[in-house]
Design a protein around this motif. Sequence first.
Motif, PDB file in Angstrom:
ATOM      1  N   HIS A  18       0.824  -1.206   0.000  1.00 37.75           N
ATOM      2  CA  HIS A  18       0.000   0.000   0.000  1.00 37.75           C
ATOM      3  C   HIS A  18       0.862   1.261   0.000  1.00 37.75           C
ATOM      4  CE1 HIS A  18      -4.259  -1.248   0.388  1.00 37.75           C
ATOM      5  NE2 HIS A  18      -3.754  -2.362   0.884  1.00 37.75           N
ATOM      6  N   LEU A  19       1.977   1.238   0.747  1.00 38.54           N
ATOM      7  CA  LEU A  19       2.862   2.396   0.773  1.00 38.54           C
ATOM      8  C   LEU A  19       3.490   2.642  -0.596  1.00 38.54           C
ATOM      9  CD1 LEU A  19       4.659   1.975   4.231  1.00 38.54           C
ATOM     10  CD2 LEU A  19       2.960   3.709   3.600  1.00 38.54           C
ATOM     11  N   ARG A  41     -10.998   4.766  -7.729  1.00 42.87           N
ATOM     12  CA  ARG A  41      -9.990   5.791  -7.462  1.00 42.87           C
ATOM     13  C   ARG A  41      -8.668   5.145  -7.061  1.00 42.87           C
ATOM     14  NH1 ARG A  41     -12.445   9.488  -2.976  1.00 42.87           N
ATOM     15  NH2 ARG A  41     -12.877   7.404  -2.159  1.00 42.87           N
ATOM     16  N   ALA A  42      -8.722   3.878  -6.617  1.00 40.98           N
ATOM     17  CA  ALA A  42      -7.516   3.215  -6.142  1.00 40.98           C
ATOM     18  C   ALA A  42      -6.663   2.655  -7.263  1.00 40.98           C
ATOM     19  CB  ALA A  42      -7.888   2.076  -5.182  1.00 40.98           C
ATOM     20  N   SER A  43      -7.102   2.774  -8.528  1.00 41.32           N
ATOM     21  CA  SER A  43      -6.336   2.204  -9.634  1.00 41.32           C
ATOM     22  C   SER A  43      -5.427   3.259 -10.240  1.00 41.32           C
ATOM     23  CB  SER A  43      -7.276   1.645 -10.698  1.00 41.32           C
ATOM     24  OG  SER A  43      -8.047   2.695 -11.251  1.00 41.32           O
ATOM     25  N   ARG A  44      -4.229   2.830 -10.655  1.00 37.78           N
ATOM     26  CA  ARG A  44      -3.274   3.719 -11.299  1.00 37.78           C
ATOM     27  C   ARG A  44      -2.861   3.082 -12.619  1.00 37.78           C
ATOM     28  NH1 ARG A  44      -2.244   7.441  -7.505  1.00 37.78           N
ATOM     29  NH2 ARG A  44      -2.142   6.831  -5.335  1.00 37.78           N
ATOM     30  N   SER A  45      -2.737   3.901 -13.660  1.00 31.14           N
ATOM     31  CA  SER A  45      -2.428   3.402 -14.998  1.00 31.14           C
ATOM     32  C   SER A  45      -1.141   4.019 -15.499  1.00 31.14           C
ATOM     33  CB  SER A  45      -3.576   3.702 -15.971  1.00 31.14           C
ATOM     34  OG  SER A  45      -4.778   3.112 -15.529  1.00 31.14           O
ATOM     35  N   TRP A  46      -0.361   3.194 -16.201  1.00 30.65           N
ATOM     36  CA  TRP A  46       0.861   3.657 -16.836  1.00 30.65           C
ATOM     37  C   TRP A  46       0.777   3.319 -18.316  1.00 30.65           C
ATOM     38  CZ3 TRP A  46       0.565   1.847 -11.983  1.00 30.65           C
ATOM     39  CH2 TRP A  46       1.197   2.575 -10.974  1.00 30.65           C
ATOM     40  N   ALA A  47       1.037   4.256 -19.170  1.00 35.05           N
ATOM     41  CA  ALA A  47       1.036   4.028 -20.613  1.00 35.05           C
ATOM     42  C   ALA A  47       2.463   4.131 -21.124  1.00 35.05           C
ATOM     43  CB  ALA A  47       0.144   5.036 -21.326  1.00 35.05           C
ATOM     44  N   THR A  48       3.018   3.004 -21.625  1.00 39.68           N
ATOM     45  CA  THR A  48       4.391   3.002 -22.135  1.00 39.68           C
ATOM     46  C   THR A  48       4.459   3.540 -23.555  1.00 39.68           C
ATOM     47  OG1 THR A  48       4.102   0.704 -22.826  1.00 39.68           O
ATOM     48  CG2 THR A  48       5.037   1.094 -20.642  1.00 39.68           C
ATOM     49  N   ASN A  59      -6.812  -2.898  -3.606  1.00 46.92           N
ATOM     50  CA  ASN A  59      -8.050  -2.738  -2.852  1.00 46.92           C
ATOM     51  C   ASN A  59      -7.991  -3.635  -1.629  1.00 46.92           C
ATOM     52  OD1 ASN A  59     -10.622  -2.190  -1.982  1.00 46.92           O
ATOM     53  ND2 ASN A  59     -11.644  -3.434  -3.529  1.00 46.92           N
ATOM     54  N   LYS A  60      -7.665  -3.035  -0.485  1.00 51.61           N
ATOM     55  CA  LYS A  60      -7.530  -3.780   0.772  1.00 51.61           C
ATOM     56  C   LYS A  60      -6.449  -4.850   0.630  1.00 51.61           C
ATOM     57  CE  LYS A  60     -12.271  -2.768   2.144  1.00 51.61           C
ATOM     58  NZ  LYS A  60     -13.612  -3.298   2.486  1.00 51.61           N
ATOM     59  N   VAL A 206      -3.522 -10.988  -6.892  1.00 48.46           N
ATOM     60  CA  VAL A 206      -3.123 -11.623  -5.631  1.00 48.46           C
ATOM     61  C   VAL A 206      -4.123 -11.193  -4.570  1.00 48.46           C
ATOM     62  CG1 VAL A 206      -1.339 -11.882  -3.882  1.00 48.46           C
ATOM     63  CG2 VAL A 206      -0.684 -11.623  -6.289  1.00 48.46           C
ATOM     64  N   THR A 207      -4.839 -12.152  -4.020  1.00 49.46           N
ATOM     65  CA  THR A 207      -5.797 -11.898  -2.949  1.00 49.46           C
ATOM     66  C   THR A 207      -5.233 -12.473  -1.662  1.00 49.46           C
ATOM     67  OG1 THR A 207      -7.632 -12.024  -4.520  1.00 49.46           O
ATOM     68  CG2 THR A 207      -8.170 -12.186  -2.179  1.00 49.46           C
ATOM     69  N   LEU A 208      -4.820 -11.600  -0.769  1.00 52.10           N
ATOM     70  CA  LEU A 208      -4.111 -11.961   0.467  1.00 52.10           C
ATOM     71  C   LEU A 208      -2.799 -12.649   0.125  1.00 52.10           C
ATOM     72  CD1 LEU A 208      -4.276 -11.696   3.493  1.00 52.10           C
ATOM     73  CD2 LEU A 208      -5.388 -13.918   3.597  1.00 52.10           C
TER      74      LEU A 208
END
Length: 545
Positions: A18-19, A41-48, A59-60, A206-208
């Motif tokens: 998370h950090l 809002r928690a998603s971040r996108s990178w376009a190469t 998300n959690k 990856v969930t947990l």
Amino acid sequence: MPLLHAISLISLAWVLIHLLYRLCKPKAPLLPTFTNAPTSRASRSWATDNSISTTVTVNKVQLRIETSAFNSRHEQLASRLRDRRSKRLRKWVITFYNAGVGAGICGLVLGLLTLLWITGDSLLARIILQSSKLSSHDKRALDVEGSAQFNAQNYIWLVIPGLTVPWTHLPLIIIAVCFCQIVHEIGHAVAGALYSVPILSSGLTVTLIIPSAFVSFSTALMGSLDAFSKAQIIAAGPWHNFLLWIFLIGLGKSAGIVENATGLGTALVNLGWEDLSKEGRVVVEIDNDSPLNAVLKVGSVITALDDVSLAGEQDKWSQYLMPPSSTDVPWYGWCVSRELFQADSADCCKTAHPTLDHLCFDSLGHGKGCLNPIPILSTSHDQFRCRTGGDCHDDALCVQPDSSSSSILRLSVQGQDLTLWNGPKKEVWEQVIVDRYTPRFWFIPSSATGSLNDFWSYLQMATLSLFMFNLLPLPFLDGAQLLNALINHAYPAVEPESIDMESGRRSSTSTSTGSQWKRRIERLVQTGTVCLVVVYFVLGVWTLV
């Protein structure tokens, strides 16, 4: 590794994720990626570049990485299979995935029959075991031969870190499962390219601590395919897992043949490791907070547990320490003075937590008494060991620690005095990891060979499990979608229907009577399978507890 430490490490890992997720912001403005990309809002996108983009969502306790980096490769493969010059290649690929449909049908039927059989057998065994416990209260004899105990793991071994396998195996399990799932999704992707169904994205979730790979197809184009073509794409994932399992088994058999013929493998291993299996098992790791650190160290050779020798090829360490024990235990008692046994009261036998210097012993027919176990259990001379009272002199009794009020384990360590452990045997298995090999050089990790063997076993187990479990007709699994495609192939629908490969949802405008009874059959099979899985899982956990 204790459960608390494992939970702490997993929690710390998610805090760091998370950090890092919040610190690593994209330098460029956020760009739209896919039509089905997360909008949180928690998603971040990178376009190469203009055609490749990646979306990371946290998300959690779920991390999702979704990318279009492999879309162009998939399109190139689809174009080659469409090319008339690749007509022969396309024919062979179709034949290959036709065989996959056949394997999928066999896996679905076999999985259902096996699940039904083992669940019924396990339930019957549990009922018989409970009724036998209520009808009689037999005292534990010295000779355990002929005793029977229900064990759900005879059929399916539940791999649960900290419960059925050590916590240190968790990274090996995650890597093995992740690799097998990638192989699984490659099967879906290649079969999709056969019919020019483009992938919207691919990625990893990856969930947990549970990894999951995925490939997202165009729902509209999937819905335009005929039922058998859908079945080919659906069955392709489990088919790849089955072929990987065959390859691993064949590779292992081939290596065994080469080893028996030339001894090359043993010669190579002996360059860096020494095989001590003829003496026992070598300690390769001990938990830092384990009380056994006071008497064991990395490199110690444990030769026996109680009267069970650890020498030989068989893994008697895990068999004896993990309940229920499947090892034939040659358990013997000790001859002690009748006067000494009867001199003290049996108060310690009523204590829930007896001390190691005042332990409850059973004299096999002459009552119970409290004795100091250290001078008794540390005696290994044959003249002091017994199986029945007749093996001792008239003034002596044959005794053993009372299993109902104490749990004593004797560890015979090479070059050391006998070590007594008072507590659950499973805790020794959790805190100490052993192997048959010890490294010859200081720079070689002591657990290297054990980790490689464990990873090889988990790889075979994971790919076969993905084949069998994914073909069970459970919601959101390949088995349910394959069942739907096969029913539609046998009894075509009036109007086409689409299937979302990722969510497993179907959409159809057909409301005919035929579609209704097909839905009823699907729901009936899925509900029955869910009930069988729940019952068997409960029985399996009940047995382990």
